[in-house]
Design an enzyme around this catalytic site. Structure first.
Site, short mmCIF file in Angstrom:
data_model
loop_
_atom_site.label_atom_id
_atom_site.label_comp_id
_atom_site.label_asym_id
_atom_site.label_seq_id
_atom_site.Cartn_x
_atom_site.Cartn_y
_atom_site.Cartn_z
N HIS A 158 0.81 -1.22 0.00
CA HIS A 158 0.00 0.00 0.00
C HIS A 158 0.85 1.27 0.00
CE1 HIS A 158 -3.53 -2.42 0.46
NE2 HIS A 158 -3.20 -2.85 1.67
N ASP A 193 -2.47 -10.69 -2.29
CA ASP A 193 -3.03 -10.22 -1.02
C ASP A 193 -4.53 -9.92 -1.21
OD1 ASP A 193 -1.76 -8.63 1.67
OD2 ASP A 193 -3.67 -7.82 0.95
N HIS A 195 -6.08 -7.44 -0.34
CA HIS A 195 -6.25 -6.02 -0.66
C HIS A 195 -5.53 -5.67 -1.97
CE1 HIS A 195 -6.44 -6.22 3.84
NE2 HIS A 195 -7.52 -5.50 3.60
N ASP A 283 -3.86 -12.88 3.64
CA ASP A 283 -5.12 -12.42 4.24
C ASP A 283 -6.34 -12.68 3.37
OD1 ASP A 283 -4.13 -10.55 2.49
OD2 ASP A 283 -4.22 -8.85 3.87
ZN LIG Z 1 -3.79 -7.18 2.81
#
Ligand SMILES: [Zn+2]
Length: 342
Positions: A158, A193, A195, A283
């Site tokens: 991120h 991931d 995200h 995750d």
């Molecule tokens: Zn993540």
């Protein structure tokens, strides 16, 4: 499998996390890395510490202004007096043309996308150590190695060139990919991931030499909300070199693997990279506390095996994956699936 890991990760021990307006303990805890390391060690994988590579690798993907901020911000914040032990921004430039502020409060808002990346006294040192882990993983491939796992913490995907966010400060996967460019004309990053890898996308947005592909929970309903949509394809020279595959919340093994093989792999094969970086978040697990997708523990082995069959020199870089009892099992499952198909 060879594993690189630095104990310096523990110097970053974030306390603050804001969820739906409620302040609670951060999900991104040092125990994550301890559990991953223990599980990998118990499974027989050899662990090494990275050498210190200095500022070069992180400066290759992050701006000087941002790196200076990360290095000095905590001391300056403490000097304000009447300030929290961690930097948490409370004001942001948002979407309108804005100027770079002198105040540390303003610069925190400029360089931190959200409140999920609090900066404590050891954050910069830990982030630099994670960058060294990623660099060492890339060096292993540059030395002729076939594959390696970098147990990075804090995670990185991120983090933009000049902005932290979502538990991330330095973009470890981008650092590894950029390092691999020393030997390979084209490098692909595959982000698994849960995200979207928005920072990685941002860093390579205008470049055609690093392909970025991300499978993730649909950001219409999930962090990072503003990025990760299918229409984001890159701009300028980078147009067509970013692929986002947002998946409905709760997507399980079969549909996830189909998106991987049919869409992600087709794009990666057409790009014909010399090496691959996998942004290995765990995750997407069905029992992860963040609950976006529903990959099972055996599903991670299938994921690892499928990625191994691409046949590319591969650096696996740890991203997310939070404290579920199966966290270590999911890593071991992925690594065994990968090695079994190599
Ligand atoms: Zn993540």
């Amino acid at each position: 499998m060879k594993i690189v890991h630095s104990e310096a990760h523990a110097r970053h021990d974030p306390q603050f996390f804001l969820m739906r307006g409620i302040a609670k303990a951060s999900t991104e805890q040092p125990e994550r890395a301890e559990r991953l390391l223990a599980a990998a060690s118990a499974a027989g994988h050899a662990v090494e510490a990275p050498e210190a590579f200095g500022p070069g690798p992180r400066a290759a993907v992050h701006t000087p202004e941002y790196l200076r901020f990360l290095e000095t911000a905590h001391a300056e914040w403490q000097g304000l007096g009447d300030s929290a032990p961690e930097i948490v921004p409370n004001v942001h430039p948002n979407r309108y043309p804005a100027g770079y502020p002198a105040s540390i409060v303003g610069r925190a808002g400029w360089h931190m996308a959200d409140t999920a990346c609090p900066i404590g006294p050891g954050t910069f040192a830990a982030a630099c150590a994670a960058g060294d882990v990623a660099t060492a993983a890339a060096e292993h491939l540059l030395d002729g190695g076939d594959h390696i796992y970098g147990l990075c913490r804090p995670p990185g995907h991120h983090a933009y060139a000049d902005m932290a966010g979502g538990f991330c400060f330095l973009n470890n996967s981008a650092i590894a990919a950029q390092r691999l460019r020393q030997a390979y004309d084209r490098v692909a990053i595959l982000d698994v991931d849960v995200h979207h890898g928005n920072g990685t996308q941002g860093i390579f947005w205008r470049r055609s030499d690093v392909l970025t592909v991300s499978l993730h929970a649909d950001p219409l309903h999930f962090y990072p909300f503003f990025w990760g949509h299918a229409g984001e394809r890159g701009e300028g020279d980078g147009e067509g070199y970013n692929l986002n595959l947002p998946l409905p919340l709760g997507t399980g093994d079969a549909d996830w693997l189909e998106a991987l093989e049919r869409q992600a792999f087709a794009t990666i094969r057409a790009f014909a990279p010399g090496a691959l970086v996998v942004a290995l978040g765990l995750d997407a697990f069905e029992g992860d506390p963040l609950r976006g997708l529903a990959i099972t523990t055996p599903g991670f082995a299938m994921m690892g095996a499928a990625i191994a069959r691409l046949g590319l020199p591969t650096a696996l870089i740890q991203e997310g994956g939070y404290l579920a009892p199966e966290l270590g099992d999911n890593l071991v499952s992925f690594l065994s699936g990968f090695e079994g198909a190599r």
